[in-house]
Enzyme design. Structure first.
Site, mmCIF file in Angstrom:
data_model
loop_
_atom_site.group_PDB
_atom_site.id
_atom_site.type_symbol
_atom_site.label_atom_id
_atom_site.label_comp_id
_atom_site.label_asym_id
_atom_site.label_seq_id
_atom_site.Cartn_x
_atom_site.Cartn_y
_atom_site.Cartn_z
ATOM 1 N N TYR A 132 40.730 40.966 38.163
ATOM 2 C CA TYR A 132 41.240 39.804 38.897
ATOM 3 C C TYR A 132 41.900 38.807 37.953
ATOM 4 O O TYR A 132 42.955 38.241 38.264
ATOM 5 C CB TYR A 132 40.106 39.136 39.682
ATOM 6 C CG TYR A 132 39.839 39.783 41.012
ATOM 7 C CD1 TYR A 132 40.214 39.168 42.206
ATOM 8 C CD2 TYR A 132 39.222 41.027 41.101
ATOM 9 C CE1 TYR A 132 39.977 39.760 43.436
ATOM 10 C CE2 TYR A 132 38.977 41.637 42.319
ATOM 11 C CZ TYR A 132 39.358 40.999 43.480
ATOM 12 O OH TYR A 132 39.127 41.596 44.697
ATOM 13 N N GLU B 78 38.479 49.505 41.673
ATOM 14 C CA GLU B 78 39.229 48.293 42.022
ATOM 15 C C GLU B 78 40.584 48.656 42.633
ATOM 16 O O GLU B 78 41.010 48.067 43.634
ATOM 17 C CB GLU B 78 39.429 47.410 40.782
ATOM 18 C CG GLU B 78 38.193 46.678 40.316
ATOM 19 C CD GLU B 78 37.759 45.589 41.288
ATOM 20 O OE1 GLU B 78 38.623 45.031 41.997
ATOM 21 O OE2 GLU B 78 36.550 45.310 41.345
ATOM 22 N N CYS C 270 35.486 44.162 37.538
ATOM 23 C CA CYS C 270 35.846 43.336 38.701
ATOM 24 C C CYS C 270 36.441 41.995 38.270
ATOM 25 O O CYS C 270 37.597 41.700 38.587
ATOM 26 C CB CYS C 270 34.632 43.154 39.606
ATOM 27 S SG CYS C 270 34.963 42.093 41.030
#
Length: 228
Positions: free
Chosen positions: A141, A208, A137
């Site tokens: 990003y 994701e 995660c």
């Protein structure tokens, strides 16, 4: 190349696909459907609550006190710090963030992702399995944001550019600690066990991808089961 670095390398093709997909590309250009951002914010609010809960579940099985302090700090960041990135999306929509997320959503892709993480907390004594499910995660990003900051297509005049600016740097300390934990907790694993951890990591990277696509398509349950 240490173990965590091999996971990040192996995940790169999936991250490339995430970057090229509709959600990130339209976010990059500062021109995305407002309903896609509403769906993202609502689903992410549900996701982050569970993410914080999973951090709390990991505290008793951390290898040292420093790791426990790290998890406590991350819970605080999820509760307070990451809202800043969400506020930029809310500003683009033109609505108050807290009002947007009052409507709860629990779409299939978020459901599968969260259950994947919980399973790995409860199914294994070694926290490496759960950390491998959680680590993609922040890494995804960060990699998306760093790439976007160098992309000539980034619309720097859009409020959404600040979303990329936030993740360009904010995730770096977290990634470093998670990588260190991953290397430490897998040091004495067999190759079979390491492959299981690797699979967890790659599965979460796919989650994701699905999560962003869920927002773009306003994914909903088709046969009942929607959580209220």
């Amino acid at each position: 190349m240490n173990f965590a670095e091999t996971l990040e390398r192996d995940a790169q093709p999936i991250i490339d696909e995430i970057y090229q997909d509709h959600f990130i590309q339209e976010l990059l250009k500062g021109d995305i459907k407002k309903e896609a951002l509403r769906q993202y914010l609502r689903a992410d609010a549900s996701y982050l609550r569970e993410f914080a809960n999973i951090y709390a579940l990991l505290i008793p099985i951390m290898p040292d006190l420093e790791s426990v302090r790290f998890l406590v700090d991350q819970i605080q960041f999820i509760v307070n710090g990451e809202v800043e990135a969400h506020e930029y999306m809310a500003d683009y929509i033109g609505e108050n963030y807290n009002e947007i997320v009052q409507k709860k959503v629990w779409p299939p892709s978020g459901d599968h992702y969260i259950k994947h993480m919980y399973y790995n907390v409860y199914a294994h004594e070694n926290a490496a399995y759960a950390i491998a499910a959680m680590a993609p995660c922040p890494y995804v990003y960060a990699m998306i944001a760093k790439r976007a900051m160098k992309d000539p297509n980034l619309n720097k005049s859009s409020i959404l550019a600040k979303w990329f600016e936030f993740y360009n740097t904010e995730m770096d300390p977290l990634i470093e600690v998670l990588d260190d934990l991953m290397n430490q907790l897998t040091a004495n694993m067999s190759e079979t066990e390491k492959n299981e951890v690797r699979e967890n990591y790659l599965q979460s990277t796919v989650h994701e991808l699905n999560f962003f696509n869920m927002a773009y398509t306003s994914e909903k349950w088709q046969f009942g089961g929607e959580r209220v």
